[in-house]
Design an enzyme around this catalytic site. Structure first.
Site, PDB file in Angstrom:
ATOM      1  N   HIS A 261       0.804  -1.231   0.000  1.00 48.12           N
ATOM      2  CA  HIS A 261       0.000   0.000   0.000  1.00 48.12           C
ATOM      3  C   HIS A 261       0.835   1.277   0.000  1.00 48.12           C
ATOM      4  O   HIS A 261       0.742   2.109   0.893  1.00 48.12           O
ATOM      5  CB  HIS A 261      -0.957   0.017   1.197  1.00 48.12           C
ATOM      6  CG  HIS A 261      -1.904  -1.131   1.222  1.00 48.12           C
ATOM      7  ND1 HIS A 261      -2.816  -1.335   2.227  1.00 48.12           N
ATOM      8  CD2 HIS A 261      -2.081  -2.172   0.359  1.00 48.12           C
ATOM      9  CE1 HIS A 261      -3.509  -2.442   1.979  1.00 48.12           C
ATOM     10  NE2 HIS A 261      -3.066  -2.962   0.845  1.00 48.12           N
ATOM     11  N   GLU A 352     -13.305   3.012  -3.773  1.00 50.41           N
ATOM     12  CA  GLU A 352     -13.959   4.317  -3.761  1.00 50.41           C
ATOM     13  C   GLU A 352     -13.489   5.220  -4.893  1.00 50.41           C
ATOM     14  O   GLU A 352     -12.345   5.145  -5.343  1.00 50.41           O
ATOM     15  CB  GLU A 352     -13.698   5.028  -2.425  1.00 50.41           C
ATOM     16  CG  GLU A 352     -14.261   4.319  -1.223  1.00 50.41           C
ATOM     17  CD  GLU A 352     -14.004   5.030   0.084  1.00 50.41           C
ATOM     18  OE1 GLU A 352     -14.523   4.587   1.123  1.00 50.41           O
ATOM     19  OE2 GLU A 352     -13.278   6.063   0.088  1.00 50.41           O
ATOM     20  N   TYR A 362     -11.481  10.862   5.048  1.00 47.43           N
ATOM     21  CA  TYR A 362     -12.194   9.935   4.169  1.00 47.43           C
ATOM     22  C   TYR A 362     -12.472   8.580   4.811  1.00 47.43           C
ATOM     23  O   TYR A 362     -12.894   7.645   4.124  1.00 47.43           O
ATOM     24  CB  TYR A 362     -11.453   9.840   2.830  1.00 47.43           C
ATOM     25  CG  TYR A 362     -11.641  11.136   2.076  1.00 47.43           C
ATOM     26  CD1 TYR A 362     -12.666  11.285   1.157  1.00 47.43           C
ATOM     27  CD2 TYR A 362     -10.848  12.248   2.367  1.00 47.43           C
ATOM     28  CE1 TYR A 362     -12.896  12.499   0.527  1.00 47.43           C
ATOM     29  CE2 TYR A 362     -11.066  13.471   1.738  1.00 47.43           C
ATOM     30  CZ  TYR A 362     -12.093  13.595   0.821  1.00 47.43           C
ATOM     31  OH  TYR A 362     -12.320  14.803   0.215  1.00 47.43           O
ATOM     32  N   TYR A 373      -9.789  -9.327   3.711  1.00 45.01           N
ATOM     33  CA  TYR A 373      -9.622 -10.348   2.687  1.00 45.01           C
ATOM     34  C   TYR A 373      -9.935 -11.751   3.213  1.00 45.01           C
ATOM     35  O   TYR A 373     -10.381 -12.614   2.463  1.00 45.01           O
ATOM     36  CB  TYR A 373      -8.190 -10.314   2.142  1.00 45.01           C
ATOM     37  CG  TYR A 373      -7.866  -9.056   1.388  1.00 45.01           C
ATOM     38  CD1 TYR A 373      -8.495  -8.747   0.181  1.00 45.01           C
ATOM     39  CD2 TYR A 373      -6.930  -8.155   1.880  1.00 45.01           C
ATOM     40  CE1 TYR A 373      -8.203  -7.599  -0.517  1.00 45.01           C
ATOM     41  CE2 TYR A 373      -6.624  -6.993   1.191  1.00 45.01           C
ATOM     42  CZ  TYR A 373      -7.264  -6.709  -0.006  1.00 45.01           C
ATOM     43  OH  TYR A 373      -6.975  -5.562  -0.690  1.00 45.01           O
TER      44      TYR A 373
END
Length: 479
Positions: A261, A352, A362, A373
């Site tokens: 990420h 999103e 957010y 997952y």
């Protein structure tokens, strides 16, 4: 009359008996550590198949409403008159939310669900969509996991590869297999990180600046890495990377062993550069304003701190932060009306498309439409005061990657529409925004590979970079 009354009486008795027996059976089970698939199998599957008392859930057609809210309400409180048990005393709110996600996944896999449409591909390779018909050209092959593309004024193109290379593509689409020399060293432990985004300064013709986003870091004596997303700019001269300047490099204390990420994309607006740092797999850090992870950053294009950034007056917060509560955005673009938009990876569901605003939160991981997952729930909340809602959320996940707003003359009926690439679903989605809301969404390409980047080219056509198979595609209008 008597017969109908007796018939209804027997039917009601039968349904009540089912509810009682079912309730006794579920109370004897422990669902606290079950994954969502196991919960569904134990509680839902026997009644919800084609021909069973509850009917199939895969077709998205339910008498009590097919919104997430309606589905959650039915599961939580039941529908006693139809033999549907209530699970509010059996499952937590997070588990109930996870079942909604799982049912959405079942819908997406059902070939008979009318929502699972693909663009029509006619004869001679013509693909027909609502507003435009087009063909796909395969321009370049031979990459090794490409990540991003940029267009030079002379018609050449630059493509980054995850392992660190930057390749030049000629104006007639010939790949130079010898990479640009002296580019920054990257950390790549797979499957994420490495060399990522590439973007030209808006005044590239005058200053020659090229910006790179990559996983910067080091390795210890045992080969273990620490890394963080970094931004540099430089120039390419005589096939070499020169004049490098650091735009953003986090303090070494924020470098992590995680290989997940990183984000990231780069966008320019009014002399500022915006870029993404993912939460690096440490989900709670997206809400921690003392850390850079899970944030979208804003700097002057030379790396200086803008004095009007939202948290500039708090010594405990990194000055570059523009917005927070992000998971792993991999699409970022400034629109024709000067607004900033991003697409963001959720976990299992909850991807999103967001309008990014100054200082806003957010939500990740406090609110999300997705689950982990492994099937375990993350949260029961999809909204909370003080946290922004997405313009679009995708559950199941499509893994959005790459984002462009069309501004050209080749496809006039797509003017100002957004195009979001997809890794997992191998799709290109067209999104139309009207009065601040996403009013229309259309799948215009399907099954051509994992889309890593999508750009509107200087010629007005749309370019698509896929990493599996690794190639550069071009959408061209039908003559």
């Amino acid at each position: 009359m008597n017969f109908n009354y007796n018939h209804l009486h027997v039917q009601r008795f039968f349904l009540i008996s089912i509810l009682v027996l079912f309730s006794l059976s579920i109370y004897s089970q422990d669902f606290s550590k079950m994954k969502v698939a196991d919960i569904y199998r134990n509680l839902c599957s026997s009644c919800h198949v084609t021909g069973a008392i509850g009917g199939s859930l895969k077709d998205g057609i339910w008498k009590n409403g097919n919104t997430d809210y309606a589905l959650l309400k039915s599961i939580k409180y039941g529908i006693p008159e139809k033999g549907m048990a209530a699970f509010n005393n059996t499952l937590t709110d997070r588990q109930l939310r996870a079942i909604v996600v799982y049912i959405r996944e079942l819908e997406a896999k059902d070939k008979n669900n009318p929502a699972n449409t693909k663009p029509y591909k006619g004869s001679n390779g013509i693909i027909r969509t609502q507003y435009h018909d087009y063909k796909i050209k395969i321009l370049v092959e031979g990459f090794k996991t490409p990540w991003s593309i940029a267009f030079l004024p002379n018609g050449e193109k630059l493509v980054t590869e995850r392992l660190g290379a930057i390749h030049l593509i000629s104006a007639n689409n010939k790949l130079d297999t010898i990479p640009v020399e002296n580019t920054p060293e990257v950390i790549f432990d797979g499957p994420e990180g490495g060399m990522m985004d590439i973007a030209l300064h808006p005044e590239y013709k005058n200053n020659g600046w090229i910006y790179l986003a990559f996983a910067d870091g080091w390795r210890d004596a045992n080969g273990k890495s620490r890394s963080q997303t970094a931004i540099v700019r430089g120039r390419i001269r005589n096939h070499k990377w020169v004049d490098q300047e650091w735009i953003y490099k986090a303090d070494s204390k924020f470098y992590m062993r995680s290989g997940a990420h990183f984000g990231t994309r780069i966008a320019f607006k009014n002399g500022y550069v915006y870029f993404v740092i993912g939460e690096r797999g440490a989900m709670g850090q997206a809400q921690d304003l003392t850390r850079p992870n899970g944030k979208i950053m804003r700097l002057h294009d030379d790396g200086k701190i803008p004095t009007d950034n939202p948290f500039i007056n708090d010594d405990n917060i990194p000055d570059a932060i523009w917005s927070y509560g992000h998971r792993n955005p991999q699409g970022l673009v400034v629109s024709s009306d000067n607004k900033l938009y991003a697409t963001e990876h959720g976990a299992r569901g909850g991807d999103e498309f967001n309008l990014i605003m100054k200082g806003k939160n957010y939500g990740w991981p406090v609110i999300t439409h997705g689950i982990n997952y492994n099937g375990q729930p993350i949260t029961s909340k999809t909204e909370q005061e003080g946290m922004e809602q997405p313009l679009v959320q995708w559950t199941p996940s499509i893994a959005p990657c790459g984002l462009t707003q069309y501004q050209g003359e080749i496809f006039p009926n797509w003017e100002n529409d957004f195009f979001a690439g997809s890794l997992k679903a191998e799709e290109l989605r067209r999104i139309r925004i009207n009065e601040g809301q996403a009013s229309k969404q259309e799948i215009i390409l399907k099954g051509m590979g994992r889309i890593r980047d999508v750009r509107t080219g200087p010629d007005g056509t749309i370019y698509i970079l896929t990493d599996e198979p690794a190639r550069l595609l071009q959408m061209v209008p039908v003559d």
